[in-house]
Scaffold this motif. Structure first.
Motif, PDB file in Angstrom:
ATOM      1  N   GLY A 119       0.816  -1.197   0.000  1.00 44.98           N
ATOM      2  CA  GLY A 119       0.000   0.000   0.000  1.00 44.98           C
ATOM      3  C   GLY A 119       0.860   1.261   0.000  1.00 44.98           C
ATOM      4  O   GLY A 119       2.061   1.224   0.293  1.00 44.98           O
ATOM      5  N   GLN A 120       0.214   2.374  -0.328  1.00 48.18           N
ATOM      6  CA  GLN A 120       0.892   3.672  -0.330  1.00 48.18           C
ATOM      7  C   GLN A 120      -0.049   4.728   0.223  1.00 48.18           C
ATOM      8  O   GLN A 120      -1.279   4.593   0.135  1.00 48.18           O
ATOM      9  N   PRO A 121       0.494   5.819   0.788  1.00 42.98           N
ATOM     10  CA  PRO A 121      -0.350   6.919   1.272  1.00 42.98           C
ATOM     11  C   PRO A 121      -1.116   7.580   0.130  1.00 42.98           C
ATOM     12  O   PRO A 121      -0.724   7.502  -1.042  1.00 42.98           O
ATOM     13  N   ASP A 122      -2.206   8.246   0.490  1.00 48.86           N
ATOM     14  CA  ASP A 122      -3.056   8.894  -0.517  1.00 48.86           C
ATOM     15  C   ASP A 122      -2.270   9.874  -1.385  1.00 48.86           C
ATOM     16  O   ASP A 122      -2.516   9.978  -2.587  1.00 48.86           O
ATOM     17  N   ALA A 123      -1.334  10.618  -0.774  1.00 45.40           N
ATOM     18  CA  ALA A 123      -0.580  11.616  -1.539  1.00 45.40           C
ATOM     19  C   ALA A 123       0.197  10.959  -2.674  1.00 45.40           C
ATOM     20  O   ALA A 123       0.274  11.497  -3.790  1.00 45.40           O
ATOM     21  N   GLN A 124       0.759   9.788  -2.422  1.00 48.20           N
ATOM     22  CA  GLN A 124       1.498   9.088  -3.469  1.00 48.20           C
ATOM     23  C   GLN A 124       0.553   8.504  -4.512  1.00 48.20           C
ATOM     24  O   GLN A 124       0.867   8.495  -5.711  1.00 48.20           O
ATOM     25  N   ILE A 125      -0.597   8.023  -4.065  1.00 52.81           N
ATOM     26  CA  ILE A 125      -1.586   7.505  -5.022  1.00 52.81           C
ATOM     27  C   ILE A 125      -2.022   8.607  -5.979  1.00 52.81           C
ATOM     28  O   ILE A 125      -2.092   8.410  -7.200  1.00 52.81           O
ATOM     29  N   LEU A 126      -2.304   9.779  -5.454  1.00 52.04           N
ATOM     30  CA  LEU A 126      -2.777  10.886  -6.289  1.00 52.04           C
ATOM     31  C   LEU A 126      -1.681  11.422  -7.200  1.00 52.04           C
ATOM     32  O   LEU A 126      -1.970  12.165  -8.142  1.00 52.04           O
ATOM     33  N   SER A 131       0.116   2.130  -9.622  1.00 51.35           N
ATOM     34  CA  SER A 131      -0.655   1.959 -10.850  1.00 51.35           C
ATOM     35  C   SER A 131      -0.456   0.539 -11.376  1.00 51.35           C
ATOM     36  O   SER A 131       0.641  -0.017 -11.298  1.00 51.35           O
ATOM     37  N   ALA A 132      -1.522  -0.026 -11.883  1.00 49.55           N
ATOM     38  CA  ALA A 132      -1.463  -1.380 -12.429  1.00 49.55           C
ATOM     39  C   ALA A 132      -2.343  -1.448 -13.664  1.00 49.55           C
ATOM     40  O   ALA A 132      -3.164  -0.557 -13.923  1.00 49.55           O
ATOM     41  N   LEU A 133      -2.176  -2.508 -14.419  1.00 50.18           N
ATOM     42  CA  LEU A 133      -2.921  -2.722 -15.659  1.00 50.18           C
ATOM     43  C   LEU A 133      -3.752  -3.996 -15.536  1.00 50.18           C
ATOM     44  O   LEU A 133      -3.260  -5.020 -15.052  1.00 50.18           O
ATOM     45  N   VAL A 134      -5.001  -3.922 -15.980  1.00 45.71           N
ATOM     46  CA  VAL A 134      -5.887  -5.074 -15.998  1.00 45.71           C
ATOM     47  C   VAL A 134      -6.424  -5.231 -17.419  1.00 45.71           C
ATOM     48  O   VAL A 134      -6.944  -4.273 -18.005  1.00 45.71           O
ATOM     49  N   LYS A 135      -6.293  -6.435 -17.976  1.00 45.91           N
ATOM     50  CA  LYS A 135      -6.795  -6.712 -19.330  1.00 45.91           C
ATOM     51  C   LYS A 135      -8.305  -6.921 -19.259  1.00 45.91           C
ATOM     52  O   LYS A 135      -8.791  -7.839 -18.589  1.00 45.91           O
ATOM     53  N   CYS A 136      -9.057  -6.072 -19.949  1.00 51.45           N
ATOM     54  CA  CYS A 136     -10.517  -6.082 -19.858  1.00 51.45           C
ATOM     55  C   CYS A 136     -11.141  -6.964 -20.935  1.00 51.45           C
ATOM     56  O   CYS A 136     -10.480  -7.379 -21.892  1.00 51.45           O
ATOM     57  N   VAL A 137     -12.424  -7.229 -20.771  1.00 50.20           N
ATOM     58  CA  VAL A 137     -13.149  -8.089 -21.702  1.00 50.20           C
ATOM     59  C   VAL A 137     -13.097  -7.530 -23.116  1.00 50.20           C
ATOM     60  O   VAL A 137     -13.055  -8.284 -24.096  1.00 50.20           O
ATOM     61  N   SER A 138     -13.060  -6.217 -23.262  1.00 53.94           N
ATOM     62  CA  SER A 138     -13.031  -5.575 -24.578  1.00 53.94           C
ATOM     63  C   SER A 138     -11.700  -5.747 -25.294  1.00 53.94           C
ATOM     64  O   SER A 138     -11.587  -5.422 -26.471  1.00 53.94           O
ATOM     65  N   GLY A 139     -10.686  -6.220 -24.607  1.00 49.67           N
ATOM     66  CA  GLY A 139      -9.357  -6.338 -25.186  1.00 49.67           C
ATOM     67  C   GLY A 139      -8.446  -5.187 -24.819  1.00 49.67           C
ATOM     68  O   GLY A 139      -7.238  -5.262 -25.041  1.00 49.67           O
ATOM     69  N   GLY A 140      -9.019  -4.099 -24.304  1.00 51.91           N
ATOM     70  CA  GLY A 140      -8.213  -2.968 -23.867  1.00 51.91           C
ATOM     71  C   GLY A 140      -7.678  -3.164 -22.464  1.00 51.91           C
ATOM     72  O   GLY A 140      -8.062  -4.104 -21.751  1.00 51.91           O
ATOM     73  N   TRP A 141      -6.799  -2.280 -22.067  1.00 56.50           N
ATOM     74  CA  TRP A 141      -6.195  -2.333 -20.738  1.00 56.50           C
ATOM     75  C   TRP A 141      -6.697  -1.173 -19.892  1.00 56.50           C
ATOM     76  O   TRP A 141      -6.667  -0.022 -20.328  1.00 56.50           O
ATOM     77  N   GLU A 142      -7.181  -1.482 -18.691  1.00 49.26           N
ATOM     78  CA  GLU A 142      -7.555  -0.442 -17.739  1.00 49.26           C
ATOM     79  C   GLU A 142      -6.366  -0.132 -16.846  1.00 49.26           C
ATOM     80  O   GLU A 142      -5.715  -1.049 -16.328  1.00 49.26           O
ATOM     81  N   ILE A 143      -6.085   1.155 -16.668  1.00 44.53           N
ATOM     82  CA  ILE A 143      -5.093   1.575 -15.680  1.00 44.53           C
ATOM     83  C   ILE A 143      -5.844   1.809 -14.373  1.00 44.53           C
ATOM     84  O   ILE A 143      -6.783   2.603 -14.310  1.00 44.53           O
ATOM     85  N   ILE A 144      -5.419   1.090 -13.357  1.00 44.76           N
ATOM     86  CA  ILE A 144      -6.108   1.110 -12.074  1.00 44.76           C
ATOM     87  C   ILE A 144      -5.072   1.381 -10.981  1.00 44.76           C
ATOM     88  O   ILE A 144      -3.915   0.997 -11.114  1.00 44.76           O
ATOM     89  N   GLN A 145      -5.470   2.085  -9.940  1.00 42.56           N
ATOM     90  CA  GLN A 145      -4.584   2.334  -8.809  1.00 42.56           C
ATOM     91  C   GLN A 145      -5.212   1.768  -7.536  1.00 42.56           C
ATOM     92  O   GLN A 145      -6.438   1.652  -7.444  1.00 42.56           O
ATOM     93  N   PHE A 146      -4.367   1.446  -6.561  1.00 45.22           N
ATOM     94  CA  PHE A 146      -4.872   0.863  -5.323  1.00 45.22           C
ATOM     95  C   PHE A 146      -4.147   1.467  -4.125  1.00 45.22           C
ATOM     96  O   PHE A 146      -2.958   1.756  -4.169  1.00 45.22           O
ATOM     97  N   GLN A 147      -4.927   1.666  -3.045  1.00 38.88           N
ATOM     98  CA  GLN A 147      -4.368   2.227  -1.822  1.00 38.88           C
ATOM     99  C   GLN A 147      -3.711   1.182  -0.941  1.00 38.88           C
ATOM    100  O   GLN A 147      -2.652   1.419  -0.367  1.00 38.88           O
ATOM    101  N   GLU A 148      -4.373   0.023  -0.799  1.00 40.58           N
ATOM    102  CA  GLU A 148      -3.910  -1.003   0.132  1.00 40.58           C
ATOM    103  C   GLU A 148      -3.750  -2.334  -0.586  1.00 40.58           C
ATOM    104  O   GLU A 148      -4.482  -2.637  -1.532  1.00 40.58           O
TER     105      GLU A 148
END
Length: 204
Positions: A119-126, A131-148
């Protein structure tokens, strides 16, 4: 006067030897796990060709050379991947979420092939952290971030406090992602594939 003759007896010298190694012909290394990732321009990037990224994982790790060609020969080296990507798959499907705010409803559960998350503090998340990538059903990649990030079993992580559809990937996010979809941590191990601007749209 009495005298007694004493003969010193020394233990025999034993030469230490290393154990014999079984000759198994050396370790067998299969082809690396490779992911080509088409992304919007990330902060600090200006060349559109830089949007094609490459992530590589293999165990044991060896640096990987990137070669490109428009045919089955004439390959030219475009770069080298010097660090293994942190990759895995989704344990469960991920539904679409909201953008512009932390998604407290969905939890992302990931099984990693190797590496770890934190995990990272909110300031670093913002500021773009976690940041991570998830391969979606459409074939595209979602950029997603996570706090914990919590490791719930060996190699299985649950990610909380999600920021969804980052950096123009809302369309991919709305499609959702299926179980066993690809997951890639978006860090310095994910490098540009070496595409030239003149090659955009050309089959390579």
């Amino acid at each position: 006067i009495e005298a007694l003759s004493i003969v010193a007896v020394y233990p025999p010298v034993v030469q230490a030897r290393l154990p014999e190694l079984d000759d198994d012909g050396g370790a067998v290394i299969g082809p690396p796990l490779l992911r080509l990732i088409d992304l919007p321009l990330l902060p600090g990037e200006s060349a559109a060709a830089g949007g094609l990224k490459i992530a590589v994982w293999t165990k044991p790790w060896r640096s990987q050379a990137i070669f490109l060609s428009p045919s089955s020969n004439g390959f030219a080296q475009r770069g080298t991947v010097t660090a293994p990507a942190t990759v895995g798959v989704l344990v469960n499907a991920l539904d679409a979420g909201e953008t512009g705010r932390f998604d407290r409803k969905n939890v992302l559960t990931v099984r990693l092939l190797g590496g770890e998350l934190a995990g990272q503090p909110d300031a670093q998340i913002l500021n773009g952290g976690n940041s991570a990538l998830v391969k979606c059903v459409s074939g595209g990649w979602e950029i997603i971030q996570f706090q914990e990030a919590v490791e719930v079993s060996a190699g299985v992580w649950q990610l909380f406090g999600l920021l969804r559809g980052q950096l123009g990937t809302e369309d991919a996010m709305l499609a959702g992602a299926a179980a066993r979809a690809d997951f890639v941590l978006l860090n310095s191990a994910v490098s540009a594939a070496g595409l030239n601007a003149s090659e955009i749209g050309i089959e390579l």
